[in-house]
Design a protein around this motif. Structure first.
Motif, PDB file in Angstrom:
ATOM      1  N   LEU A  14      38.734  32.751  50.242  1.00 33.27           N
ATOM      2  CA  LEU A  14      39.015  34.137  49.889  1.00 33.27           C
ATOM      3  C   LEU A  14      39.679  34.887  51.040  1.00 33.27           C
ATOM      4  N   VAL A  15      39.231  34.615  52.260  1.00 32.53           N
ATOM      5  CA  VAL A  15      39.831  35.264  53.429  1.00 32.53           C
ATOM      6  C   VAL A  15      41.285  34.828  53.591  1.00 32.53           C
ATOM      7  N   MET A  16      41.555  33.531  53.448  1.00 38.24           N
ATOM      8  CA  MET A  16      42.934  33.045  53.562  1.00 38.24           C
ATOM      9  C   MET A  16      43.804  33.606  52.437  1.00 38.24           C
ATOM     10  N   TYR A  17      43.262  33.711  51.240  1.00 39.58           N
ATOM     11  CA  TYR A  17      43.988  34.290  50.113  1.00 39.58           C
ATOM     12  C   TYR A  17      44.355  35.744  50.412  1.00 39.58           C
ATOM     13  N   PHE A  18      43.395  36.503  50.941  1.00 37.22           N
ATOM     14  CA  PHE A  18      43.652  37.897  51.293  1.00 37.22           C
ATOM     15  C   PHE A  18      44.711  38.007  52.382  1.00 37.22           C
ATOM     16  N   ILE A  19      44.605  37.197  53.422  1.00 34.42           N
ATOM     17  CA  ILE A  19      45.577  37.242  54.517  1.00 34.42           C
ATOM     18  C   ILE A  19      46.968  36.861  54.021  1.00 34.42           C
ATOM     19  N   CYS A  42      50.172  39.306  54.159  1.00 38.88           N
ATOM     20  CA  CYS A  42      51.405  38.953  54.877  1.00 38.88           C
ATOM     21  C   CYS A  42      52.617  39.019  53.967  1.00 38.88           C
ATOM     22  N   ILE A  43      52.481  38.520  52.753  1.00 35.45           N
ATOM     23  CA  ILE A  43      53.604  38.560  51.811  1.00 35.45           C
ATOM     24  C   ILE A  43      53.961  40.001  51.471  1.00 35.45           C
ATOM     25  N   THR A  44      52.943  40.826  51.278  1.00 40.79           N
ATOM     26  CA  THR A  44      53.183  42.215  50.901  1.00 40.79           C
ATOM     27  C   THR A  44      53.760  43.027  52.059  1.00 40.79           C
ATOM     28  N   MET A  45      53.249  42.830  53.236  1.00 43.03           N
ATOM     29  CA  MET A  45      53.624  43.666  54.370  1.00 43.03           C
ATOM     30  C   MET A  45      54.837  43.159  55.142  1.00 43.03           C
ATOM     31  N   ILE A  52      50.702  37.217  40.810  1.00 44.12           N
ATOM     32  CA  ILE A  52      49.245  37.347  40.905  1.00 44.12           C
ATOM     33  C   ILE A  52      48.597  37.018  39.563  1.00 44.12           C
ATOM     34  N   TYR A  53      49.227  37.438  38.466  1.00 44.67           N
ATOM     35  CA  TYR A  53      48.697  37.131  37.141  1.00 44.67           C
ATOM     36  C   TYR A  53      48.678  35.619  36.911  1.00 44.67           C
ATOM     37  N   HIS A  54      49.762  34.936  37.273  1.00 42.80           N
ATOM     38  CA  HIS A  54      49.802  33.478  37.102  1.00 42.80           C
ATOM     39  C   HIS A  54      48.798  32.780  38.028  1.00 42.80           C
ATOM     40  N   LEU A  55      48.619  33.316  39.232  1.00 44.62           N
ATOM     41  CA  LEU A  55      47.604  32.763  40.125  1.00 44.62           C
ATOM     42  C   LEU A  55      46.213  32.937  39.525  1.00 44.62           C
ATOM     43  N   ASN A  56      45.964  34.080  38.917  1.00 38.74           N
ATOM     44  CA  ASN A  56      44.686  34.321  38.259  1.00 38.74           C
ATOM     45  C   ASN A  56      44.480  33.349  37.099  1.00 38.74           C
ATOM     46  N   LEU A  57      45.530  33.108  36.304  1.00 41.87           N
ATOM     47  CA  LEU A  57      45.423  32.136  35.212  1.00 41.87           C
ATOM     48  C   LEU A  57      45.155  30.732  35.743  1.00 41.87           C
ATOM     49  N   PHE A  58      45.804  30.388  36.860  1.00 44.31           N
ATOM     50  CA  PHE A  58      45.609  29.062  37.441  1.00 44.31           C
ATOM     51  C   PHE A  58      44.181  28.902  37.952  1.00 44.31           C
ATOM     52  N   ILE A  59      43.659  29.935  38.591  1.00 41.79           N
ATOM     53  CA  ILE A  59      42.272  29.878  39.078  1.00 41.79           C
ATOM     54  C   ILE A  59      41.307  29.789  37.907  1.00 41.79           C
ATOM     55  N   ALA A  60      41.582  30.529  36.830  1.00 43.89           N
ATOM     56  CA  ALA A  60      40.725  30.445  35.642  1.00 43.89           C
ATOM     57  C   ALA A  60      40.804  29.059  35.017  1.00 43.89           C
ATOM     58  N   PHE A  61      41.969  28.426  35.091  1.00 44.27           N
ATOM     59  CA  PHE A  61      42.130  27.069  34.574  1.00 44.27           C
ATOM     60  C   PHE A  61      41.306  26.071  35.386  1.00 44.27           C
ATOM     61  N   LEU A  62      41.242  26.273  36.691  1.00 45.98           N
ATOM     62  CA  LEU A  62      40.498  25.358  37.554  1.00 45.98           C
ATOM     63  C   LEU A  62      38.991  25.606  37.552  1.00 45.98           C
ATOM     64  N   THR A  63      38.587  26.799  37.142  1.00 48.20           N
ATOM     65  CA  THR A  63      37.173  27.151  37.162  1.00 48.20           C
ATOM     66  C   THR A  63      36.457  26.486  35.993  1.00 48.20           C
ATOM     67  N   PRO A  64      35.349  25.801  36.273  1.00 45.05           N
ATOM     68  CA  PRO A  64      34.621  25.158  35.172  1.00 45.05           C
ATOM     69  C   PRO A  64      33.933  26.195  34.293  1.00 45.05           C
ATOM     70  N   LYS A  65      33.789  25.848  33.019  1.00 46.37           N
ATOM     71  CA  LYS A  65      33.100  26.749  32.101  1.00 46.37           C
ATOM     72  C   LYS A  65      31.602  26.528  32.236  1.00 46.37           C
ATOM     73  N   ILE A  66      30.959  27.482  32.868  1.00 49.69           N
ATOM     74  CA  ILE A  66      29.509  27.424  33.019  1.00 49.69           C
ATOM     75  C   ILE A  66      28.939  28.760  32.569  1.00 49.69           C
ATOM     76  N   ASP A  67      27.638  28.839  32.544  1.00 50.53           N
ATOM     77  CA  ASP A  67      26.976  30.068  32.149  1.00 50.53           C
ATOM     78  C   ASP A  67      27.279  31.161  33.180  1.00 50.53           C
ATOM     79  N   PRO A  68      27.894  32.285  32.757  1.00 52.54           N
ATOM     80  CA  PRO A  68      28.240  33.321  33.723  1.00 52.54           C
ATOM     81  C   PRO A  68      27.021  33.995  34.343  1.00 52.54           C
TER      82      PRO A  68
END
Length: 143
Positions: free
Chosen positions: A99-104, A108-111, A72-88
């Motif tokens: 987001l729904v597919m990510y949650f599902i 599934c992997i966890t359960m 999950i940490y590496h997935l978070n880093l990958f998403i941060a890498f893909l996210t453009p730097k804009i004004d927050p």
């Protein structure tokens, strides 16, 4: 009255800790700067460390939670890498089906293991199709 030596020794100790932390940070940054040009070596080293970690997981049959958190940490880093730097401060729309597919997927992997265990031992968490037992009346009179 307070002795001035207590105050100066406390400041001196804070100064030593601060200096040590600063020096450690400088050594760490220097090491990072030395390794920055060696891109292929870093990738090979990362792959070797990942292979050793995966081998340990498979041989010891453990560390699943740590591996899950690391993924999950590496997935978070990958998403941060893909996210453009804009004004927050600017609010931008999130494509909710992703987001729904990510949650599902995470669910599934966890359960997966828990569901297999429930099916193996016929544990049904719902009341649907559970056997119903009749209660025996304990107030039977004997003639």
């Amino acid at each position: 009255m307070m002795d001035g030596s207590d105050l100066s020794s406390e400041n001196n100790r804070k100064g030593i800790i601060s200096q040590a932390w600063t020096r450690l940070s400088q050594v760490y940054q220097g090491t990072l700067d030395q390794w920055t040009p060696h891109m292929k070596s870093r990738w090979v080293g990362s792959a070797v460390l990942l292979a050793i970690f995966m081998l340990r997981i498979f041989t010891k049959q453990g560390w699943y939670i740590v591996t899950y958190a690391l993924g999950i940490y590496h997935l978070n880093l990958f998403i941060a890498f893909l996210t453009p730097k804009i004004d927050p401060a600017m609010d931008f729309d999130v494509f909710w089906p992703i987001l729904v597919m990510y949650f599902i997927t995470l669910l599934c992997i966890t359960m997966k293991r828990q569901i297999k265990h429930m099916l193996k031992y016929r544990y049904l968490p719902f009341t649907h199709s559970k056997p119903k037992y009749k209660t025996v009346d304990s107030t039977v009179t004997v003639n």
